[in-house]
Design a protein around this motif. Structure first.
Motif, PDB file in Angstrom:
ATOM      1  N   ILE A  20      -0.385 -10.087  -3.564  1.00 38.21           N
ATOM      2  CA  ILE A  20      -1.602  -8.856  -3.505  1.00 38.21           C
ATOM      3  C   ILE A  20      -1.813  -8.779  -2.373  1.00 38.21           C
ATOM      4  N   ALA A  21      -1.743  -9.993  -1.376  1.00 31.06           N
ATOM      5  CA  ALA A  21      -2.305  -9.830   0.172  1.00 31.06           C
ATOM      6  C   ALA A  21      -1.198  -8.858   1.226  1.00 31.06           C
ATOM      7  N   LEU A  22       0.345  -9.702   0.893  1.00 33.78           N
ATOM      8  CA  LEU A  22       1.053  -8.338   1.257  1.00 33.78           C
ATOM      9  C   LEU A  22       0.683  -6.896   1.427  1.00 33.78           C
ATOM     10  N   LEU A  23       0.878  -6.486  -0.071  1.00 35.61           N
ATOM     11  CA  LEU A  23       0.347  -5.410   0.264  1.00 35.61           C
ATOM     12  C   LEU A  23      -0.613  -4.289   0.299  1.00 35.61           C
ATOM     13  N   PHE A  24      -2.099  -5.094  -0.308  1.00 40.08           N
ATOM     14  CA  PHE A  24      -3.292  -4.490  -0.018  1.00 40.08           C
ATOM     15  C   PHE A  24      -3.993  -4.453   1.441  1.00 40.08           C
ATOM     16  N   ALA A  26      13.710 -10.760  16.226  1.00 39.04           N
ATOM     17  CA  ALA A  26      14.636  -9.596  15.375  1.00 39.04           C
ATOM     18  C   ALA A  26      14.100  -9.031  14.290  1.00 39.04           C
ATOM     19  N   ALA A  27      12.313  -9.211  14.701  1.00 39.93           N
ATOM     20  CA  ALA A  27      11.518  -9.165  13.922  1.00 39.93           C
ATOM     21  C   ALA A  27      11.110  -7.270  14.514  1.00 39.93           C
ATOM     22  N   ARG A  28      10.632  -6.818  15.227  1.00 42.82           N
ATOM     23  CA  ARG A  28      11.165  -5.322  15.511  1.00 42.82           C
ATOM     24  C   ARG A  28      11.809  -5.068  15.644  1.00 42.82           C
ATOM     25  N   ALA A  29      13.316  -5.707  15.268  1.00 40.47           N
ATOM     26  CA  ALA A  29      14.111  -4.146  14.780  1.00 40.47           C
ATOM     27  C   ALA A  29      13.988  -3.888  13.233  1.00 40.47           C
ATOM     28  N   VAL A  30      13.837  -4.795  12.882  1.00 41.37           N
ATOM     29  CA  VAL A  30      13.340  -4.590  11.159  1.00 41.37           C
ATOM     30  C   VAL A  30      12.441  -3.906  10.936  1.00 41.37           C
ATOM     31  N   LYS A  60       7.683  -2.103   6.718  1.00 44.81           N
ATOM     32  CA  LYS A  60       7.408  -1.768   5.059  1.00 44.81           C
ATOM     33  C   LYS A  60       8.791  -2.738   4.137  1.00 44.81           C
ATOM     34  N   PHE A  61       9.692  -1.861   4.632  1.00 48.22           N
ATOM     35  CA  PHE A  61      10.887  -2.392   3.857  1.00 48.22           C
ATOM     36  C   PHE A  61      10.560  -4.260   3.271  1.00 48.22           C
ATOM     37  N   LEU A  62      10.552  -4.847   4.912  1.00 49.10           N
ATOM     38  CA  LEU A  62      10.324  -5.980   4.696  1.00 49.10           C
ATOM     39  C   LEU A  62       9.363  -6.655   3.773  1.00 49.10           C
ATOM     40  N   LEU A 102      10.125  -8.436   0.012  1.00 45.40           N
ATOM     41  CA  LEU A 102       9.605 -10.502   0.144  1.00 45.40           C
ATOM     42  C   LEU A 102       8.547 -10.048  -0.791  1.00 45.40           C
ATOM     43  N   ALA A 103       7.544  -8.686  -1.447  1.00 46.10           N
ATOM     44  CA  ALA A 103       6.800  -9.055  -2.380  1.00 46.10           C
ATOM     45  C   ALA A 103       7.515  -9.281  -3.846  1.00 46.10           C
ATOM     46  N   ILE A 104       8.883  -8.013  -3.365  1.00 49.32           N
ATOM     47  CA  ILE A 104       9.709  -8.160  -5.333  1.00 49.32           C
ATOM     48  C   ILE A 104       9.946  -9.737  -5.075  1.00 49.32           C
ATOM     49  N   THR A 105      10.803  -9.782  -4.403  1.00 47.32           N
ATOM     50  CA  THR A 105      11.036 -11.980  -4.383  1.00 47.32           C
ATOM     51  C   THR A 105      10.113 -12.914  -4.630  1.00 47.32           C
ATOM     52  N   LEU A 106       8.614 -12.968  -4.315  1.00 51.23           N
ATOM     53  CA  LEU A 106       7.555 -13.554  -4.855  1.00 51.23           C
ATOM     54  C   LEU A 106       7.785 -13.114  -5.856  1.00 51.23           C
TER      55      LEU A 106
END
Length: 257
Positions: free
Chosen positions: A117-121, A231-235, A238-240, A244-248
């Protein structure tokens, strides 16, 4: 098995570096589900890991001046007593008993859902509060709400090792929406240092820290975090965060069923 732990540490470190999400929401379920580590041992070991890494992070944020120490103090007033009380309750009921293991397992699942929830909203919550300043807490009400939030986080972190990262940052956004992202991150990391240290000491007292496991996880996670951060800036973020939300969410469902 040692190689598997190192690889797991690297994978979690890489994701943490890429997304900024706390390692507990990833590492604790991984140890429990994939390796069959007892939930209490998984939580205790992760807390010891978090205490060490967050200390280094706090020093960096203090150097940059991005820690709100008044907020850290209020959170600690609630979090530290809650961590001590929760540790005593775990000792009383038996931290490695089957009943407590099931309770911890469900607590981890709830904490993971809160992280999702924290990640998404979180960004939407902050934007809404900044657009409606009349809804923001002030004065003594804000101070008391911060202490209460600290108590909630202290209990959650001691039981599940999850909550000091994404969940803690989200609560800070709700309570202090005018803080900059850097101040949110710095304050969240700073209050978590004494909290995870006390919780880790409590689990050491309970006998639920595997020091050999901790060392092998650190071997993988340190280079993983470094590479992920670079590598964070290259990815796309929103996709990450979506991945991650789906995985968790899948992890939380697996923990319950």
């Amino acid at each position: 098995m040692t190689v598997s732990y190192v690889v797991s540490g690297f994978a979690v470190g890489l994701l943490v570096g890429l997304t900024g999400v706390g390692g507990g929401s990833l590492m604790t379920p991984l140890l429990t589900l994939l390796f069959g580590i007892h939930p209490s041992v998984a939580v205790g070991t992760d807390l010891a890991f978090a205490s060490a890494t967050k200390t280094a992070g706090t020093l960096a944020h203090r150097f940059k001046g991005t820690v709100r120490w008044d907020v850290v103090r209020r959170l600690s007033y609630g979090a530290l007593p809650a961590a001590l009380i929760t540790t005593l309750l775990l000792k009383h009921f038996g931290a490695v008993s089957d009943g407590i293991a099931l309770t911890i397992r469900y607590s981890i699942a709830v904490s993971v859902f809160l992280t999702v929830i924290a990640l998404l909203f979180r960004s939407r919550m902050q934007a809404w509060l900044n657009a409606h300043p009349q809804r923001q807490l002030q004065g003594a009400t804000l101070a008391n709400a911060t202490i209460a939030a600290g108590a909630l986080l202290g209990t959650l972190v001691t039981i599940s090792s999850i909550g000091a990262g994404a969940v803690g940052a989200t609560l800070l956004v709700l309570l202090y929406p005018r803080l900059s992202p850097a101040e949110i991150a710095g304050t969240d990391i700073a209050y978590a240092v004494p909290l995870t240290a006390i919780a880790a000491l409590g689990h050491w007292w309970l006998g639920s820290i595997n020091w050999e496991l901790l060392a092998t996880l650190l071997l993988g996670s340190v280079p993983g975090i470094t590479i992920g951060s670079l590598a964070a800036r290259a990815v796309p973020e929103k996709f990450l965060r979506g991945l991650l939300a789906i995985t968790l969410t899948s992890v939380a469902v697996k923990l319950i069923w």
